[in-house]
Design a protein around this motif. Structure first.
Motif: not given
Length: 599
Positions: A241-246, A248-252
């Motif tokens: 799962i990857y999460k977008f923080n506004g 970039k995407f980071a591994f969640y």
């Protein structure tokens, strides 16, 4: 309506630019926000082939390793399986962007767009380690998607979108989509996407076991052999799962499908194995065919387990306020659109004066309303749930409980039935068997997602027991396999009454000085009743009684047919305890995909 939706999408994207996502910061409010998910339909593989050890078990001999057999994974086939079974993981409760090597499919409650790359480069991956795949997906997300999103988000800030008219918002999105080279529909969904999913499959491990069986040989008949081959190779799928923080995407996080505990191990192995009977030693092609067959169900079962474990994170669990309360009947706006299934348990949550959550009880959904967003609001139906335990009030929060619908348990059983017989070699009697059973219980309403099966449960049982002889016949042992169907009626405070019937097969063996070995095969029908108690949605205890009716029996003493003088059918008593497992196990084949009513 479309203009309003675009305005909300843009607003949601800008709010996501705050470092905390909207779902995370909204975990205690009245209703969970509809999310958008980016899903990769390319299954990452560590390897496209594996060598499984082969074990041969000779008749009345030892089991010895005799070599290895190679099994293969075809990338196009596994991608097709993933794409077909993705709804078990990404259901219609989400807006979806499904990406593969040939195109992109966008699925919303009101529109579908297929085969449109939308200006994005296709994604592909050959083979490699989990770390390589994880970094490959992350690089794709940030290179192809995050850059385009941050460009639009920066422009939307400068344009002060909050002060725009609806027509200006639509024009803004159309303009930005054209500038970055993707469709406006694609941009709208991407701007609302906080998470991306990718699935990875480590190297397949397992074994191939061939059992040799002797036939004939009695009374001078010719001896011959046949074979049963079993392939055990369960998938170990992992969700990245990857999460977008506004920005970039980071591994969640990673959610795996490892079997945790004895019950989960048995369930996973049940869906990850297949057998075939043959009159000759099996060929390598038989092994590949068995593996192809088991992989489909095993992979499906890992998605069921991952989906359950995913909901342990409140970000991915549904929540909504209770609309109405009428005794134990609970009304809710949740329904088909959110992929709520028949029998699904939800916790009832209240917030105290300090804002802390208090668990008040739990419910099961009985009827699921057709509340598709594509329908006019006046045509959307509510759902009805049953309060199983605790209490509930209007505006209390319903929070989705992680649930697979399958339970593993142990039970003790006494069967008082006995047999008296005579034969050309003597007489005797035996019976009164005490069993220890392993059980898999299935909530059929949930697995089939059919209201008519609400609170209908099935149970698959295997058991080992000891029986008593009369002295002429010694004490012996027995094996049983059984399948039962039961309808449960909720009473109060977690208690339930179950009424049903069981079909069973029993094999027993006893010895006697005059008779030698006495073997029996018995088919039974058992009407039964149970009284149970639900500790929680995860566990229940039950006690019950049934009456064993013999449908057919055959008894032999060292190969000589034995005549039954009397057959004493009698009462059985049972006591059992069951706990929820993550996998559907032996019921994986019948587990239904989410409803497509809102498709």
């Amino acid at each position: 309506m479309k203009k309003i939706a675009l305005t909300l999408l843009l607003a949601g994207a800008l709010l996501a630019n705050e470092k905390d996502t909207l779902v995370e910061s909204d975990a205690s409010v009245s209703k969970s926000k509809r999310q958008s998910i980016l899903g990769f339909s390319h299954l990452g593989l560590e390897a496209k082939s594996s060598n499984l050890p082969v074990i041969f078990c000779a008749h009345r001999g030892v089991c010895l390793p005799i070599g290895k057999k190679n099994i293969r994974l075809d990338q196009n086939r596994v991608n097709a399986i993933l794409n077909k079974q993705y709804p078990f993981l990404i259901s219609q409760r989400y807006d979806k962007v499904i990406m593969n090597s040939s195109g992109i499919e966008i699925i919303t409650p009101t529109e579908n767009f297929k085969d449109a790359l939308g200006g994005l480069d296709p994604y592909s991956f050959d083979t490699g380690s989990k770390e390589q795949f994880q970094n490959s997906v992350l690089n794709y997300l940030n290179t192809n998607i995050a850059q385009k999103l941050t460009q639009v988000l920066d422009m939307s800030k400068e344009a002060r979108f909050q002060n725009m008219e609806e027509s200006e918002v639509e024009l803004f999105i159309n303009t930005q989509a054209k500038e970055i080279g993707i469709t406006s529909e694609m941009l709208s969904i991407l701007m609302e996407s906080s998470f991306a999913y990718a699935l990875y499959l480590p190297r397949i491990t397992g074994s191939v076991i061939t059992y040799q069986h002797q036939k004939g040989g009695r009374n001078g008949r010719r001896v011959f052999y046949d074979y049963t081959t079993k392939v055990e190779a369960p998938a170990n799928t992992e969700l990245l799962i990857y999460k977008f923080n506004g920005e970039k995407f980071a591994f969640y996080k990673t959610i795996d499908s490892e079997a945790k505990g004895f019950g989960n191990a048995l369930a996973k192995n049940a869906s990850g194995s297949e057998s075939i009977f043959s009159p000759v030693r099996p060929h390598i092609n038989d092994t590949q065919k068995l593996f192809d067959r088991l992989f489909y169900n095993s992979f499906k079962d890992t998605l069921i387990a991952i989906n359950k474990r995913l909901k342990e994170d409140r970000m991915f669990a549904l929540q909504a306020p209770i609309d109405t309360v009428d005794g134990s009947n609970i009304g809710s706006a949740l329904g088909v659109q959110e992929d709520v299934k028949v029998g699904a348990p939800f916790q009832v949550i209240q917030n105290d004066m300090e804002g802390k959550e208090q668990k008040m009880g739990w419910v099961r959904f009985k009827t699921i309303g057709t509340n598709c967003l594509k329908l006019p609001p006046q045509e959307r139906e509510s759902s009805n749930a049953k309060l199983i335990k605790g209490q509930a009030e209007e505006f209390d929060l319903l929070v989705e409980h992680p649930y697979s619908g399958v339970f593993f348990g142990l039970s003790a059983e006494n069967q008082a039935r006995s047999f008296e017989f005579d034969s050309s070699r003597g007489t005797g009697s035996y019976g009164n068997t005490n069993y220890i059973n392993l059980n898999f219980d299935a909530d059929m309403g949930f697995l089939l997602n059919k209201p008519g099966f609400y609170n209908v449960w099935s149970q698959s049982t295997v058991g080992f027991g000891l029986n008593s002889g009369d002295g002429i016949v010694s004490d012996g042992y027995a094996l049983q396999a059984a399948y039962s169907i039961e309808k449960r009626f909720d009473l109060f405070k977690g208690l339930y009454l179950g009424m049903g019937a069981q079909l069973g097969l029993e094999l027993s063996s006893n010895s006697a000085e005059l008779l030698g070995t006495v073997q029996s095969t018995v088919f039974t029908l058992k009407p039964m009743a149970k009284l149970g108690y639900n500790f929680s949605p995860n566990a229940y205890l039950y006690a019950g009684a049934g009456y064993d009716l013999t449908l057919y029996s055959e008894h032999n003493s060292d190969g000589y047919y034995t005549n039954i003088v009397s057959n004493s059918d009698d009462i059985s008593m049972m006591l059992g305890l069951s706990f929820q497992v993550d996998f559907a196990g032996p019921f994986a084949k019948i587990a239904s995909a989410p409803s497509n009513k809102c498709k």
